[in-house]
Design an enzyme around this catalytic site. Structure first.
Site, PDB file in Angstrom:
ATOM      1  CG  HIS A 166      12.565 -16.586   9.401  1.00  0.00           C
ATOM      2  ND1 HIS A 166      11.213 -16.367   9.521  1.00  0.00           N
ATOM      3  CD2 HIS A 166      13.159 -15.924  10.419  1.00  0.00           C
ATOM      4  CE1 HIS A 166      10.988 -15.627  10.582  1.00  0.00           C
ATOM      5  NE2 HIS A 166      12.155 -15.344  11.144  1.00  0.00           N
ATOM      6  CG  HIS A 226      22.389  -3.767  -5.060  1.00  0.00           C
ATOM      7  ND1 HIS A 226      23.301  -2.969  -5.676  1.00  0.00           N
ATOM      8  CD2 HIS A 226      23.113  -4.580  -4.248  1.00  0.00           C
ATOM      9  CE1 HIS A 226      24.525  -3.272  -5.256  1.00  0.00           C
ATOM     10  NE2 HIS A 226      24.428  -4.249  -4.382  1.00  0.00           N
TER      11      HIS A 226
HETATM   12  O1  JB2 Z   1      23.621   1.093 -20.124  1.00  0.00           O
HETATM   13  C1  JB2 Z   1      24.662   0.473 -19.913  1.00  0.00           C
HETATM   14  C2  JB2 Z   1      25.642   0.918 -18.987  1.00  0.00           C
HETATM   15  N1  JB2 Z   1      25.725   1.990 -18.175  1.00  0.00           N
HETATM   16  C3  JB2 Z   1      26.900   1.909 -17.532  1.00  0.00           C
HETATM   17  N2  JB2 Z   1      24.910  -0.707 -20.555  1.00  0.00           N
HETATM   18  C4  JB2 Z   1      26.067  -1.410 -20.345  1.00  0.00           C
HETATM   19  N3  JB2 Z   1      26.227  -2.556 -21.028  1.00  0.00           N
HETATM   20  N4  JB2 Z   1      27.020  -1.003 -19.497  1.00  0.00           N
HETATM   21  C5  JB2 Z   1      26.813   0.159 -18.836  1.00  0.00           C
HETATM   22  N5  JB2 Z   1      27.567   0.810 -17.936  1.00  0.00           N
HETATM   23  C6  JB2 Z   1      28.902   0.370 -17.505  1.00  0.00           C
HETATM   24  O2  JB2 Z   1      28.807  -0.283 -16.256  1.00  0.00           O
HETATM   25  C7  JB2 Z   1      29.876   1.507 -17.279  1.00  0.00           C
HETATM   26  O3  JB2 Z   1      30.432   1.974 -18.497  1.00  0.00           O
HETATM   27  C8  JB2 Z   1      30.921   0.840 -16.365  1.00  0.00           C
HETATM   28  O4  JB2 Z   1      31.922   0.160 -17.078  1.00  0.00           O
HETATM   29  C9  JB2 Z   1      30.066  -0.162 -15.590  1.00  0.00           C
HETATM   30  C10 JB2 Z   1      29.817   0.303 -14.180  1.00  0.00           C
HETATM   31  O5  JB2 Z   1      31.020   0.148 -13.502  1.00  0.00           O
HETATM   32  P1  JB2 Z   1      31.289   0.729 -12.040  1.00  0.00           P
HETATM   33  O6  JB2 Z   1      32.552   0.111 -11.556  1.00  0.00           O
HETATM   34  O7  JB2 Z   1      31.213   2.229 -12.114  1.00  0.00           O
HETATM   35  O8  JB2 Z   1      30.040   0.289 -11.198  1.00  0.00           O
HETATM   36  P2  JB2 Z   1      29.479  -1.162 -10.876  1.00  0.00           P
HETATM   37  O9  JB2 Z   1      28.024  -1.027 -11.051  1.00  0.00           O
HETATM   38  O10 JB2 Z   1      30.181  -2.224 -11.607  1.00  0.00           O
HETATM   39  O11 JB2 Z   1      29.866  -1.325  -9.337  1.00  0.00           O
HETATM   40  C11 JB2 Z   1      29.203  -0.565  -8.367  1.00  0.00           C
HETATM   41  O12 JB2 Z   1      28.261  -1.368  -7.682  1.00  0.00           O
HETATM   42  C12 JB2 Z   1      28.840  -2.475  -6.977  1.00  0.00           C
HETATM   43  C13 JB2 Z   1      27.714  -3.287  -6.374  1.00  0.00           C
HETATM   44  C14 JB2 Z   1      30.296  -0.039  -7.447  1.00  0.00           C
HETATM   45  O13 JB2 Z   1      29.769   0.905  -6.599  1.00  0.00           O
HETATM   46  C15 JB2 Z   1      30.911  -1.156  -6.629  1.00  0.00           C
HETATM   47  O14 JB2 Z   1      31.800  -0.627  -5.665  1.00  0.00           O
HETATM   48  C16 JB2 Z   1      29.822  -1.969  -5.941  1.00  0.00           C
HETATM   49  N6  JB2 Z   1      30.421  -3.076  -5.194  1.00  0.00           N
END
Ligand code: JB2
Length: 212
Positions: A138, A147
């Site tokens: 609350h 995040h």
């Molecule tokens: O500037 C960008 C950029 N930088 C990285 N623009 C766009 N459009 N995409 C971008 N990316 C992309 O984000 C990367 O190429 C990659 O495909 C994606 C990040 O994927 P990743 O699986 O490494 O991290 P995540 O942020 O989706 O997930 C993290 O955070 C979550 C909250 C992980 O640590 C997870 O385990 C966690 N649950």
């Protein structure tokens, strides 16, 4: 007007966002991702059409930043601003299993994921992630681009400033103020205020890096 929803980032967090959207009755249209190897592929049947330059002129009406972690690419705040600059509206999503108080407020582009709880008068800014099973008690105030990772718990009246990161399973005591861009390590117990830009870790949490 039919919504055409773009996702910015196609990694692990995007998969969670896609399933949360579908559970909420929303259909993601496409993903943009900086990784060329992903172009032309799909994530859970959502096509990856190219990089961020493909946003403008894509016909998208709405977007959500579907990137969770700070990696080598753009950060979540920059991506959010990019979506706005492309003329799209930020879309907030709430997983149907989240519990959201009728007096809580959720800003544009924020995601409240499975099993998360937002209690009375909690206020969440724009482009915030309240990740799986996180609790925002609350009267908490959560700034833009924050995040709150999986299973973290903010006790009552905690203030989290812009773009801070609360690690998975961390707990924050009542009335604590967390500064902008601060980082709270996984599993930490935060019992006093945290300076902007600093990193705190442990039980109780201690400063590992002062503001930069
Ligand atoms: O500037 C960008 C950029 N930088 C990285 N623009 C766009 N459009 N995409 C971008 N990316 C992309 O984000 C990367 O190429 C990659 O495909 C994606 C990040 O994927 P990743 O699986 O490494 O991290 P995540 O942020 O989706 O997930 C993290 O955070 C979550 C909250 C992980 O640590 C997870 O385990 C966690 N649950």
């Amino acid at each position: 007007m039919t919504m055409r929803i773009a996702l910015l980032g196609g990694g692990g967090h995007a998969a969670v966002i896609i399933e949360a959207m579908r559970a909420a009755g929303l259909a993601p249209a496409f993903i943009v991702d900086r990784n060329k190897a992903m172009w032309g592929r799909s994530v859970l049947e959502v096509p990856v059409i190219g990089d961020d330059d493909h946003l403008a002129g894509s016909g998208a009406t709405h977007f959500i930043v579907s990137l969770g972690a700070v990696g080598p690419g753009r950060d979540r705040q920059t991506l959010f601003e990019l979506g706005i600059a492309a003329g799209l509206k930020p879309l907030a999503i709430i997983h149907p299993t989240a519990i959201v108080s009728p007096s809580a407020m959720i800003g544009a582009g924020s995601a409240v994921l499975a099993g998360a709880v937002l209690c009375a008068r909690a206020t969440v800014g724009r482009n915030v992630i309240v990740n799986t099973r996180a609790v925002v008690e609350h009267d908490c105030t959560v700034g833009d681009h924050v995040h709150i990772a999986t299973g973290a718990c903010l006790s009552g009246q905690v203030q989290v400033s812009e773009a801070a990161f609360i690690g998975a399973g961390a707990a924050v005591r009542q009335n604590v103020v967390i500064g902008a861009h601060a980082c709270i390590g996984l599993g930490s117990a935060v019992v006093r205020d945290v300076a902007a830009g600093s990193l705190v870790v442990g039980v109780p949490a201690e400063v590992k890096r002062m503001s930069v």
